[in-house]
Design a protein around this motif. Sequence first.
Motif, PDB file in Angstrom:
ATOM      1  N   GLY A 107      -2.892   4.634   4.096  1.00 46.93           N
ATOM      2  CA  GLY A 107      -2.566   4.636   3.010  1.00 46.93           C
ATOM      3  C   GLY A 107      -3.122   4.938   1.976  1.00 46.93           C
ATOM      4  N   TYR A 108      -3.310   3.749   1.603  1.00 48.81           N
ATOM      5  CA  TYR A 108      -4.527   3.840   0.657  1.00 48.81           C
ATOM      6  C   TYR A 108      -2.982   3.886  -0.837  1.00 48.81           C
ATOM      7  N   ARG A 109      -2.027   3.264  -0.436  1.00 49.17           N
ATOM      8  CA  ARG A 109      -1.056   2.728  -0.963  1.00 49.17           C
ATOM      9  C   ARG A 109      -0.140   1.712  -1.742  1.00 49.17           C
ATOM     10  N   HIS A 139       5.145   1.840  -3.391  1.00 45.45           N
ATOM     11  CA  HIS A 139       4.469   2.668  -3.447  1.00 45.45           C
ATOM     12  C   HIS A 139       3.424   3.954  -3.923  1.00 45.45           C
ATOM     13  N   ARG A 140       2.628   2.697  -4.710  1.00 45.00           N
ATOM     14  CA  ARG A 140       2.123   4.014  -6.036  1.00 45.00           C
ATOM     15  C   ARG A 140       0.906   3.894  -5.414  1.00 45.00           C
ATOM     16  N   HIS A 141      -0.499   5.268  -5.314  1.00 41.74           N
ATOM     17  CA  HIS A 141      -1.207   5.597  -4.533  1.00 41.74           C
ATOM     18  C   HIS A 141      -2.838   4.208  -5.031  1.00 41.74           C
ATOM     19  N   ARG A 142      -3.955   3.849  -4.655  1.00 42.56           N
ATOM     20  CA  ARG A 142      -4.679   4.108  -5.323  1.00 42.56           C
ATOM     21  C   ARG A 142      -5.315   4.433  -7.006  1.00 42.56           C
ATOM     22  N   SER A 143      -4.935   6.025  -6.515  1.00 38.53           N
ATOM     23  CA  SER A 143      -5.855   6.516  -7.453  1.00 38.53           C
ATOM     24  C   SER A 143      -4.866   6.472  -8.748  1.00 38.53           C
ATOM     25  N   ASP A 144      -3.124   6.375  -8.709  1.00 32.89           N
ATOM     26  CA  ASP A 144      -1.985   6.104  -9.438  1.00 32.89           C
ATOM     27  C   ASP A 144      -2.189   4.946 -10.299  1.00 32.89           C
ATOM     28  N   ALA A 174      -1.136   6.950   8.081  1.00 31.77           N
ATOM     29  CA  ALA A 174      -0.889   7.083   7.047  1.00 31.77           C
ATOM     30  C   ALA A 174       0.551   5.948   7.092  1.00 31.77           C
TER      31      ALA A 174
END
Length: 188
Positions: free
Chosen positions: A81-83, A88-93, A188
């Motif tokens: 899930g790109y995390r 636990h940070r998402h790629r966008s974070d 996910a």
Amino acid sequence: MTGCLALNASFEPLTILPIKRALRLVIDRKAEILEVDDGRLFRSERRTLPSPSVIRLVRFVHVPRKFRRQVTNTFLFARDGYRCQYCHRHRSDLRGREFLTRDHVVPLSRGGGNGWDNVVTACSACNNRKGSHLPREVGMHPLQVPNEPNHVELVWAVRRITVVQAKYIRMFYGEEVLHALQHGSAVA
Ligand SMILES: [Zn+2]
């Protein structure tokens, strides 16, 4: 743009192909068209053909397990899930120069393998911090126990498929898998 879903002779969904490659298989009589994309035509050198959305290989192709188990970062990140599985940070974070990497839960230098059950998505910061340690040595445990994902789930995760193509996923894998795919929970 969506591609063409290719089924094995057994109707097992194998992968999504570019339309041009799917047509090549049809022209070479290696595959038959099961569904066409209404209203779309594909013009080749000599003829005009309907644009296939689902094809089926004429002869059964044995897909080696090794091929299916091959882990690429594209599929690995999609599975997770790109995390980052540690912070636990998402790629966008991610910040500035941080990026997603492949982490070996049991490091290669400690005898770990490169298979689905030993690799997870990690941000570059966590990957550096973990280094060549085992999870218990540094108290870093992946969010989810890594395992081999369903091949079709991965295809779905990175390339969208159409309603007609979904029908064939349901035919082979059943309603439950299709539902999971459409709601994104399976990867996910
Ligand atoms: Zn992280």
